[in-house]
Each structure stands twice: as C-alpha cells, then as structure tokens.
Design an enzyme around this catalytic site. Structure first.
Site, short mmCIF file in Angstrom:
data_model
loop_
_atom_site.label_atom_id
_atom_site.label_comp_id
_atom_site.label_asym_id
_atom_site.label_seq_id
_atom_site.Cartn_x
_atom_site.Cartn_y
_atom_site.Cartn_z
N GLY A 357 0.83 -1.19 0.00
CA GLY A 357 0.00 0.00 0.00
C GLY A 357 0.86 1.23 0.00
O GLY A 357 2.07 1.18 -0.24
N PHE A 359 1.93 2.83 2.42
CA PHE A 359 2.84 2.92 3.55
C PHE A 359 3.93 1.86 3.52
O PHE A 359 4.88 1.94 4.26
CB PHE A 359 2.07 2.80 4.86
N ARG A 361 5.15 -2.53 2.46
CA ARG A 361 4.85 -3.88 2.03
C ARG A 361 4.63 -4.77 3.25
O ARG A 361 5.27 -4.59 4.28
CB ARG A 361 6.00 -4.42 1.17
N VAL A 362 3.73 -5.76 3.10
CA VAL A 362 3.37 -6.63 4.20
C VAL A 362 3.74 -8.06 3.84
O VAL A 362 3.48 -8.53 2.72
CB VAL A 362 1.86 -6.55 4.52
N ASP A 473 -7.73 6.00 9.51
CA ASP A 473 -7.70 5.38 8.18
C ASP A 473 -8.64 4.19 8.11
O ASP A 473 -8.25 3.09 7.74
CB ASP A 473 -6.27 4.96 7.81
#
Length: 670
Positions: A357, A359, A361-362, A473
C-alpha cells in the site's frame, strides 16, 4: 503521501512517431542518430547513434532535453496529466571499483540547467537553489554515489526527487522477478538497463521500475509513491536527462527513449539500439606483471584469508543491524530483533509477500522461537513527530486487547525502516471479498456481523480504553478477517492518542479521499467525529459493494455518499444496494444505509458517537433520521462540490509537502 484522486481528464491518445520537426506528445527513439535534442555541457550524439551525456573527465555535466516543452496540465482543471516513459541506459566508470555519480530522468520548467553543479548535484541543482519550491523540477535519479548531505541510503540507489536531491522515496537498485523475488543490480557496472517511469493522473501514483535490458518489464515496480504532481509542475514542462561526474570519472550513455503523454509509451525496439563502445584501458606495466605479482600474490593470499573471515562476520552483523537507543529499553519484549523477523519471513521473500500500500509492504511469517504466525509491515520512519514519540504511541496501542482489533505485537527499528508486527489474519483484508468479482462473495448476514464487529472495535478505541485512540484510516482494506470471518480493524500506523477530555492537536492531513471528513482538510484536527465519518463511508461500501469514489462512474454516481443521499431523498434508497446480494433483510439494509449517511453527515455535530451507533445496530436505540434532513448542501460532494473538495485536499496536501521539503526533505504521510 496523501493519495489524491485526480479529476477525470478525457484526452485522445496521439500515436505518432517523433521527428525533428514535429511538436508531438508521443515519440520513440531507437537510437538518437536522427533525434533533434537540446544538448549542453558534455552531452553529444556519437556517430553510431549513442546519446553520451558525460565523458570520463573530472567535474563536469551534460543535459539532453526534448526540443519542445509539453503541456503537462489539463487546461480546465490544472491537474497534471498521466505520462509514461521508458529508456535504456548504461553507466561505465573508468575504474570499476570507484563509482562516480548517476543519471536522472527530469521534468523541469526550464531546459536550461547550466547553473547547476556537477558531482553529487547530478547537474540538477546548485547550493543556493537546492530544495526550493520555485525549481518546479521532478527527477528520478539512478545514483551511484553516496551523499550523506542528501540522506542517500547507499551508493547504488534509485530515488524520486521533488525540487531537492533529498529523495522523498528511494530504494536500492533492484528488480522483482516472479517466483524468485528481489534481485539486486549494480548501476555502475557497464551493463545495459531499461527503466520505466509512469504517472497515473487518477491515483496520483508514480511508479518506477528497473530491469536488465534482456528481461521484460517486472510486474512489481521498484518504487511506488503517491505524489500529486499538480502541486509541483507548471502548465508546460521540459523532459530530458541530466548526468554529471566528479572525482571518479565515468561515461553515461542512453541507447533509446520512448515517451507518451496521456497514454502508453511505445516499446523500445532493442534490436535497433546502438552498441556500447569498447572501453580500452591502459595496460599495466609488464615488469609488474612478471616480477611484482608473484611476490605480492603469496602475501595477499594470507591477508585475503583473514579478510574474508572478517568480512563474513562484519557483513552478517551489518545485515541484521538495528537502531537501538537507550530510551527503547523500557519497551522490553515488544521490541523484536530484525534477525528473527528476517528468518520468519524467509528474508522478506516474494512467496511471503501479502500486499503493498501507500505505507509499505506486508509479509507473512512464522517467528522462529514461538512458531507464532505473524504479519510484518515495513514502513518508512515517522520523522515528522519524532521517532521516540511515535514508538511510544505504537507500544501504547500494542496494549489494546479487543476481539475486533488486530493485535499489534511489537516493532523493530532498522536503518530507514520501521517494522510493525501484527497477528496474522488468515482470510486477509475485507476488500478482497467485496470488490473486483471475488471468488467468495459475502452474504448479508456475514456483512452485518462484520459491521457490528468493526463498530465494537471502534467504540472501544474511542470510549472504553484508557486513552482516546483516533484510527484515521478506516476503510474496507484495513479491516482484516480471522479464521472465523470475524472483522478486525487493523493498520494502526496512522493512529493518534490523546487523553479523554483533552483537545486533539492539529496534525497533517492523512487518510484516503472518500473517507476524509470535510472539516479535516480545513482544521487539520483528527477527532472521534472524523473517524465516525470514515466509518460511515465503510458502512456504505459494505451495503453497496463499491468504494466511496468511483472515477469511472457516471457523474451522479461518482461520489457514493451523494448518490445514497439523493436516493434517500427520492425514497428509493434500497435501489443502490449491492446488486450481487441475492438475499437480504430490507429493514436491516435500509438501517445500515441510513446509518452510513448519518455518520457521513457534512456537519460534525450531526454525526452520532460510536456508543449510539452500537445501540442502533443492536436495536437498542432508534435512528435519529430527522438529522438527515439537515444535510448541508454546501459541503455535499457532487459535480462542483467534488472539485471544491479536491481543491481543499490538494491545498492541505501542498502545505504539508512544503513544510516537509523545507525541513527534512523526507517522504510525507499519505
């Protein structure tokens, strides 16, 4: 950075080949033998059609620009247009182990960059104009020099520059290979690389992708950053390249270039590109080869053995190095080691990648000691509020315990990254089950259960915990589903805390357009009421099966809250429910739609608190429907109202970028 949805621009794509005399918006150069470019400094086109920006001399620079300025803004909305470009380049240092400086793709209000400096300034700025907003210059740098004064991450990186050489976003030179993962590249290797730079006017998303010439374009970009170029460019901009050399000379070459404004650039024909010239180096002394090397060789072997062992130990230490300051000792168990997270995610491999996203990476992982399944999110440092305060708030949020909140387990801090560790949610994010024709569609009973769960979690954040937690958010993509399909509100990277009864402080505008309360763009104060507004948008997207802003929809349907409100006025509110829902309770559906409208009310005073929202959903209180009649049309978003909101958000976003650019030059919040 704040993701702004840019106004729709309908422009016919013009597909013609560039020539020396045509003033076009699309062109492709497979070699530069017939290209009519503006050249200065050391830049020249060789007899074979190579564009050579620099020669292997000391302290100089070269520029090459397309001969005409191009209209980069929509005439009616003053919004930046989409563009895409690709080019093939090579950096050849005179001495293989001594890298000099890089090359940059440039969007500039002026094609005259002769006042700039060489060396670390890459021919873009000088000491007096570095960092000024009046530059109107955007660049993507491929830098082979480490400049601490510009906060470079290393001497082999790609960065996005906005009026400054302090990149707002940067990454080590690499590319993503499907099934393999991240593959590192060495820019100053003499090898040919192809780069792609693409800007989407609708998402305000700038992507940069890099790969060796022989490979096709990777599916995942190296850099992906939300940046609204409308705030930084002029109506007409020049496009081209800049390069420079310093103490360690190098040659910078361009082999081909393709560009398209408001469309897709034509693929470069690799078979037509000129060849890289053979670089002949001065031979070493024959005497040294015959007598010196054998004598030195024996000693070097011994030294090399010790050096190799030391290098392996040092490299391993550096690989897992973290930032750990005295004040962090108090957080104890909630600080994870980078080594454990690296092992858990298999080196942050592509097979463990869950999503990305604005912000970061996951990745999914299994902690090596406890075998706990976790999700690890890599984000940039929160420079604006101070790392100590930010970590303290993250740790405080980590003490939250609620069945409808994703548990934040702890964090790790390393170099330019902050890693947040969460409980792993096996069913992923909610938006996967709502949009884009999902394989498994949520029925109405499941949706209502998730809605009540998220409302319960938000009520706990606002009113039940020791401090007030503002999430900032709330949206479907930040609601995760556990193994039992229970909705859990997650992603607390933007959350803020304050004491009950205290006044929230003004902060930078963050969040996602469509969920931002109208007053937030004017006051800058995130409150429980602005969270309730976002929750209202979440209710409407759950009931209607679409996002709050659909840029491709008809004008009257573009903004979901306006569309729902209009149908409520007509008495046909059930007509806009998700058409994929075959069975549902009309009473419950109407209640959720009206509650979503009430939570999304333009007037903060008319929005309910989460306690009342819970009571309405549980049937313990009546919906104060009369407040919907007080809908303030001056805040309604639709047609002209939508443009007004865009301007408000862009204005607030621009002020945020200005303050950051002048102070740190770091990446802003979304």
């Amino acid at each position: 950075m704040l993701p702004l949805i840019c106004p729709l621009l309908f422009v016919t794509r013009l597909m013609i080949t560039a020539s020396a005399s045509d003033h076009t918006t699309n062109f492709v150069f497979n070699g530069f033998a017939s290209a009519n470019l503006l050249l200065d400094g050391m830049a020249t086109v060789t007899s074979t059609g190579l564009l050579q920006l620099t020669e292997p001399t000391d302290q100089d620079m070269g520029h090459a620009f397309y001969p005409y300025p191009l209209p980069f803004k929509n005439a009616s909305s003053a919004a930046a247009l989409s563009f895409s470009t690709s080019f093939v380049f090579a950096i050849v240092p005179r001495y293989p182990d001594l890298t000099g400086h890089g090359i940059a793709f440039v969007l500039s209000a002026s094609s005259d960059l002769t006042p700039a400096l060489p060396s670390q300034y890459i021919g873009l700025f000088n000491k007096s104009d570095q960092g000024k907003l009046s530059n109107h210059l955007i660049a993507v740098e491929f830098d082979t020099n480490y400049s601490p004064e510009f906060d470079d991450i290393n001497n082999n990186h790609v960065g996005i520059d906005v009026n400054s050489l302090r990149s707002v976003y940067s990454a080590s030179a690499s590319y993503f290979s499907d099934g393999v993962g991240t593959q590192n590249l060495t820019l100053a290797s003499g090898n040919l690389f192809q780069a792609w730079v693409e800007y989407d006017q609708f998402e305000c998303l700038l992507n940069v992708t890099l790969a060796p010439l022989e490979l096709k374009k990777p599916s995942v970009p190296l850099l992906s950053s939300f940046v609204n170029l409308s705030s930084f460019i002029t109506d007409y901009m020049h496009i081209g390249f800049s390069s420079a050399v310093g103490s360690f000379p190098a040659s910078h070459y361009l082999f081909g270039w393709s560009f398209a404004l408001n469309g897709r650039d034509v693929a470069i024909d690799i078979s037509l590109l000129p060849r890289l010239p053979i670089i002949i180096t001065t031979p070493k002394s024959k005497l040294l080869i015959k007598y010196g090397l054998p004598a030195i060789g024996g000693a070097m072997l011994v030294v090399a053995g010790f050096a190799t062992c030391a290098f392996i130990l040092i490299r391993k230490k550096i690989k897992f190095a973290e930032l750990l300051e005295d004040w962090e000792q108090e957080h104890g168990p909630q600080r994870f080691s980078y080594k454990d997270l690296y092992i858990a995610t298999k080196g942050f491999g592509e097979k463990e990648f869950l999503g990305a996203g604005g912000f970061g990476r996951v990745y999914k992982g299994v902690l090596p000691r406890t075998k706990t399944h976790v999700a690890v999110k890599k984000i940039s440092h929160e420079t604006r509020h101070g790392m100590r305060q930010f970590v303290a708030e993250i740790i405080s949020i980590g003490h939250l315990r609620h069945q409808n909140l994703v548990q934040l387990l702890g964090y790790c801090r390393r170099k330019g990254e902050l890693l947040l560790v969460y409980d792993f949610m096996p069913n992923g994010s909610l938006d996967r089950f709502l949009f884009d024709k999902p394989e498994s569609m949520l029925d109405w009973k499941q949706r209502l259960h998730i809605i009540k769960g998220v409302a319960s979690g938000l009520f706990h954040l606002h009113e039940e915990w020791d401090q007030v937690v503002i999430h900032r958010d709330i949206k479907a993509s930040n609601v995760l589903l556990d193994s039992q399909m229970n909705g859990r509100l997650g992603d607390f990277g933007l959350s803020r805390l304050y004491d009950h009864g205290s006044d929230p402080q003004t902060t930078h505008v963050v969040g996602t357009l469509g969920y931002l309360a109208p007053e937030l763009t004017r006051t800058g104060k995130a409150t429980t009421s602005t969270d309730v507004y976002a929750f209202g948008g979440f209710l409407l997207e759950m009931a209607c099966g679409r996002g709050p802003v659909e840029t491709k929809a008809l004008p009257e349907k573009m903004i979901l809250v306006d569309w729902v409100h209009e149908n409520w006025r007509k008495g046909s509110i059930l007509d806009i429910r998700d058409p994929n829902l075959e069975e549902f309770s009309a009473v419950e559906m109407e209640l959720v739609l009206k509650l979503g409208l009430l939570c999304s009310h333009p007037k903060p005073s008319c929005r309910p608190r989460m306690r009342l929202v819970m009571q309405v959903l549980d049937g313990d209180a009546a919906l104060p429907e009369e407040l919907l009649a007080d809908w303030n049309e001056s805040f309604a978003v639709g047609n002209d109202g939508f443009a007004d909101l865009i301007n408000l958000v862009e204005s607030a976003f621009s002020k945020s970028v200005v303050s950051l650019t002048e102070s740190t030059g770091k990446k802003t919040e979304r």
